[in-house]
Design a protein around this motif. Structure first.
Motif, short mmCIF file in Angstrom:
data_model
loop_
_atom_site.label_atom_id
_atom_site.label_comp_id
_atom_site.label_asym_id
_atom_site.label_seq_id
_atom_site.Cartn_x
_atom_site.Cartn_y
_atom_site.Cartn_z
N UNK B 1 0.81 -1.22 0.00
CA UNK B 1 0.00 0.00 0.00
C UNK B 1 0.84 1.27 0.00
N UNK B 265 -10.19 4.88 -14.36
CA UNK B 265 -9.75 3.91 -15.38
C UNK B 265 -9.44 4.61 -16.70
N UNK B 321 2.70 -3.27 -12.15
CA UNK B 321 1.53 -3.62 -12.95
C UNK B 321 1.93 -4.46 -14.15
N UNK B 325 0.84 -8.26 -14.89
CA UNK B 325 0.08 -8.55 -16.12
C UNK B 325 0.79 -9.61 -16.95
N UNK B 326 2.09 -9.42 -17.15
CA UNK B 326 2.83 -10.38 -17.98
C UNK B 326 2.91 -11.73 -17.30
N UNK B 330 -3.84 -12.42 -12.18
CA UNK B 330 -5.09 -11.66 -12.35
C UNK B 330 -5.35 -10.75 -11.16
N UNK B 331 -5.37 -11.34 -9.98
CA UNK B 331 -5.69 -10.53 -8.80
C UNK B 331 -4.55 -9.59 -8.43
N UNK B 333 -2.43 -8.07 -10.49
CA UNK B 333 -2.45 -6.91 -11.40
C UNK B 333 -3.59 -5.98 -11.03
N UNK B 334 -4.74 -6.57 -10.78
CA UNK B 334 -5.89 -5.76 -10.36
C UNK B 334 -5.56 -5.00 -9.08
N UNK B 337 -3.56 -1.80 -9.50
CA UNK B 337 -4.40 -0.68 -9.94
C UNK B 337 -5.24 -0.15 -8.78
N UNK B 338 -5.83 -1.05 -8.04
CA UNK B 338 -6.72 -0.63 -6.95
C UNK B 338 -5.94 0.06 -5.83
N UNK B 339 -4.70 -0.34 -5.66
CA UNK B 339 -3.87 0.30 -4.64
C UNK B 339 -3.80 1.81 -4.91
N UNK B 341 -5.95 3.52 -6.78
CA UNK B 341 -7.29 4.10 -6.70
C UNK B 341 -7.71 4.35 -5.26
N UNK C 346 -7.73 1.91 4.59
CA UNK C 346 -7.00 0.65 4.73
C UNK C 346 -6.18 0.58 6.01
N UNK D 148 -10.39 -4.79 -14.00
CA UNK D 148 -9.59 -3.61 -14.37
C UNK D 148 -8.14 -3.84 -13.95
N UNK D 150 -6.20 -6.11 -15.05
CA UNK D 150 -5.77 -7.50 -15.26
C UNK D 150 -4.74 -7.63 -16.37
#
Lengths: 389, 389, 389, 389
Positions: B1, B265, B321, B325-326, B330-331, B333-334, B337-339, B341, C346, D148, D150
């Motif tokens: 975080x 996004x 990221x 992604x590479x 899945x989770x 990478x998401x 991004x969410x971190x 946001x 968080x 998003x 991913x």
């Protein structure tokens, strides 16, 4: 393919569709209201136009009023003029969306003074009903919010319930209060009566004189409207239709223009329940905006579209349908319905009109009548009616 | 975080958002335009309000004009007034939706006279650009139809292509023509430029000076807007944004109010492509209607919302990221991004403003300024600006 | 921006989210169900995974069962295993969509034998409740039709009402029947319980033990879900949530992944009504499909997302909000809400976990635990659980 | 109302609709695939069923294959069997959604090995085309993401472009590559080819042999499909239709069942452009799932629905329509279109069939044929074809 033709559509002879006075005035979008030659300047001229629609279709016996747009000093005189023109005055529609006080809500406003004003407006509408002989008060509540947090969703429901009780208390015994729901617009985050469930809950809380109005353009994308029709009939709470059609939002196009099959499916539910018969008490009304097409022909076409859909619904072979449904014959049951839908009923409707002494083709009859030319030449000067006045 | 906080948002210092002159006037729905005390009566007053927004945010350096709403006799004088107020005049927006001639279309109308008139209006707008120094002509085409069969979809595309060629031919070498698309409204069956594909095809046919405008409120329900952003950047054809937000149709609410995560996004795609940098040439603009909220605070809040979303996008840990992604995580990478946001960037933005000599809190600064009270007391009489004038 | 931080989120300490046993099995689309190493083969293994989610989050105290997927010979043994693992068995979910008999409907089927079979299945589920100590029977009715005319919409409602009466009659005094609604799928023309209104009507007809389940993915595009939450709470008929998120249809993604602001708005309504407190009796559950991401981390992330949204809702300054709302301060009231939403909670949640003796970061704790590696190596052979078994 | 009847529908005599082999196998939703007696076990049996549909309709001359579902050792033998049965083998459809490798994408996967595998599969499909004589490779790309962040939207487009180039390079001179787009499913955040614009951009980059496939069920709610049809024809890039119908998502119902008026409007655009004639090269195909209805009758009904819509489109009085459109007669032009739509063309189509030596009523002819009973009794044992095999 021939079963359908053996049945008859005579029930349509008594099937009347109420027309809205405001459909004869100018309407438009937030971007522009285009004007049209010959548009009425007064409630009397609107009634005259509605009467012309009834003359050529034989199926538009009443005209709804909108207060204050149709306010006149002497409603008795307006009712008499209507009667002389062959129509009656119908539902009285209230208006709580055009006063600066209602910017943040009317019956739901956090300010008690504004709520009281909005309630008083409805009591005034009930007075108009007494003056015109109308038995139906129709309430479309525009209230809503644009931003999350702007107001309390819960508090607004509670205020609404209270305001509605005050209005309901003002009704005469033979009056009905019809409450409309709408998915969105003119507000864009919450709507205070956004769906049939909310409308129904308020009606149930009020009592037997309160029923739901279903406007065919007031649903979320993809909503199965005929399901709602059936559900409301099952609860004995379907009070009225506002017919129109839509592709996107509350487009208010000519009913049956965007999806004639949907209109047929709706009328099939109506006919299946016997709800097309006068004793059902359901008020079948148009509520449309003829933004770019001529208004009277737009109304005539709308009446004919409802008639065609209803005629097809009357041709459905109910026995064959029931048998196929109970037998689990998916395609067979669907085919019975489609057989009626695919039938060309225009000849049958021509016959029906002829039997009532009306021209087989209302569009042509109107075109030949000279009415359009007459109002265009006579209605010079004054202010054309529109939503603004 | 904590990774995010290590990065910096200094790129935001040069990130300007253009504001629309019409946001300071009254706006509303087809049901009602509510008026507000202090609303500008003239283009000069609109520019003054826009300059106030720039003063407190430090991030609104230009104001778009709308012709004829902002027509003045001497555009040089308006440009000078803007410069004196600390802002520049930006894109020139044409208007082909408020003349009775355009009822059935403007650049697509079957009548060559009306098409010529609409083309001539755009050439007049180009003259305004020469007078104001603007380099951008923005065209939102309202044209469409309401009923199946009303006009030929194909013929309208052909006429549109021809009209656009004539407008394009009138551009100077350093001008750009930005073509907007919209899902629906003010017409409800077909829209002549309904989607990015149609807009792009016309731009490709015209040449390098033509690019697409993406209005965030102009899509079908559920459309993934950031995908379109990426696709247009990939084609080097994203010319501008019209920012706003929506829950239903083209609601024109404050950007980021309805779905702040979507705005993030979108800005993530922009930042990932380096398209937030001035050299990208993308014009980031607001296009909103403050129907019920005060207009200047509505604009300030909008600017801040875009800044917050962009700041969060700048905090995305691009290396982590990419790695996730590479790696097909899945989770993971998401979560990268969410971190970003989920980080509260308001303090960082306060610091940035302070470093530019601006108040940390533009909303409070405006409230303290007395500007609102001043315009309410000074702007008495005259006609408040709105879409109608 | 600081008011929020002064408040506390301690109410979250007792806020538990029930997890579904089926989330730990494989799931997918009609096109493909991808398998994942380590997926449970038995209800016991599902419960073990759920317990692991509870261990690292401290907030997932119960696991829902699905019959027949989770059928075991000795439910007492399963309940004991759950208790030993630190969790309880929760709601019992019936299944009337996977038997060939239900092709054309279950509780609504025109064939009385099939209706009786579907009713009997629910009575069997009630027996499972007695064996597990569960007090909640959850019914999602998949029934619907694909083609207009296929069956009578009205007759299906009547049959449904009758079938529900028979199920309701089988409940013990301390049981609840929770009835879910869904916009569409697995049928594509009508759904027999498509909206909250229909679900509510059936609950009202049944009695106090019947309540509505709101699945956040089961609405028409654009539906304002927090409005429905408020309306159901107002009727004391909100029995449970099925949390997940969606961009298009019933996507069953991780809750809060598609629109975290919507989740916050929903939790704001919950918290405003005090409905987050245990005494409300509302069952907060997940119902998701982890098609491509690992299932246990997917569940952990979901729990955290609900916690973050709820924490933000708890931070809303209720006094300031109320004041701004009653004062008609549109932007001010919106800002109070957004202030809480934009706060990074968080750290607060980390503190709360620490105070309960749990790791601040459940995702990291799970990654470190070796559980994933263990189940991947141990669960070899057998049939992985999925919707099919 | 009589003009229409004066025209003729003889162009329909040569209008063939290609049927998909997979429509004869079982299909369903993620919740359940119901089985049906008589369903084919092999590609030969699928072709036999398709030939039966052609026998009774006279309008289904080709059957599309799906690889690997329809993989056989000797495609020459399958082609010969088809020819003997009166039909030809049509488009070859690739499948990149059922291998575990494709969980996170196929042609867009970040792993070069998986991309190469997916490309190789398409080259194998081209080999099948050489063996069967098919000239059309149809590619529906299922690729997308669920969350998003991913994967990189941009990188996936770039990888896709590269993969498509490799496939395109493998085509013979007389081959075509048809690229389908889809709004969503089986992924629920991004889809890599979500709209016609994206499909078209890739086709333009590839060259003349690449064209777009329009599946009528693959659009956002409210999308005007006939507009897209017209736009693609205008670019000479409409390669094929996948016909079906929908109320909600990609429902894959019988074409014309959900909205017959939409199908008519689409065919009106086709006929207006002469695109119904064989020389247009557009491949009119069905792509449907008969989840609950019998498959062969479902296909027969679909063929008839397309024929009826096309017949009505052929009856549109083009001269009157053009005149009304150019004259700005909104309701008059709409009425010309509706006049054709409201005509009952079933008799005309009966005549046409009779003139080709076919039964007037394909549904009745099939029911009488005994084919259904024969396959139900003969096809015992083995594995019924479905999407899984």
């Amino acid at each position: 393919m021939t079963t359908a033709a053996l049945q008859d559509i005579s029930a349509l002879a008594d099937f009347g569709i109420e027309v809205p006075s405001w459909a004869y005035g100018n309407s438009g979008t937030r971007f522009k209201v285009f004007s049209t030659p010959g548009v009425p300047r007064t409630p009397f001229e609107k009634v005259a136009d509605a009467a012309e629609v009834n003359r050529v279709t034989g199926a538009a016996p009443r005209v709804s009023l909108h207060i204050p747009w149709d306010y006149v000093d002497d409603f008795g005189k307006l009712a008499a003029f209507a009667a002389d023109s062959g129509v009656a005055l119908g539902a009285v529609n209230s208006n709580v969306f055009q006063d600066d006080d209602y910017k943040l809500g009317s019956l739901t406003n956090s300010d008690p003074r504004i709520r009281a004003k909005a309630v008083a407006h409805h009591l005034e509408c009930i007075d108009v009903m007494r003056a015109t002989g109308s038995k139906v008060l129709k309430l479309w509540l525009p209230d809503g919010t644009n931003y999350a947090g702007q107001d309390s969703i819960r508090a607004r429901q509670d205020r609404l319930a209270e305001s509605l009780q005050e209005i309901y208390a003002g009704l005469d015994d033979d009056h009905r209060l019809l409450i409309e729901y709408k998915f969105f617009e003119p507000y864009f985050y919450t709507t205070d009566i956004p769906d049939w469930g909310t409308s129904l809950l308020h009606c149930l809380a009020l009592g037997d004189k309160a029923q739901v109005v279903l406007d065919t353009g007031h649903h979320a994308p993809g909503t199965n409207i005929e399901f709602i029709v059936t559900q409301l009939i099952r609860q004995n709470k379907l009070g009225a239709f506002d017919f129109n059609s839509r592709n996107y939002a509350d487009d208010d196009l000519i009913v049956g223009a965007a999806d004639p099959f949907q209109l047929f499916r709706i009328m099939h539910e109506i006919v299946s329940a016997g709800a097309h018969l006068p004793e059902s008490g359901i008020n079948f009304m148009l509520d449309q905006c003829h933004n770019i097409e001529p208004k009277i022909p737009g109304q005539i076409r709308s009446i004919m579209n409802v008639q065609e859909a209803t005629a097809k619904a009357l041709l459905v072979d109910a026995v064959a349908l029931d048998e196929a449904q109970l037998g689990g014959d998916v395609l067979g049951a669907h085919a019975v319905l489609m057989d009626a839908y695919n039938t060309d009923v225009r000849g049958l409707l021509g016959d029906l009109r002829e039997s009532k002494g009306i021209d087989r083709d209302p569009v042509a009859a109107y075109a030949r009548s000279g009415y359009a030319e007459r109002i265009e030449s006579e209605r010079i000067g004054g202010n054309q009616a529109s939503w603004g006045a």
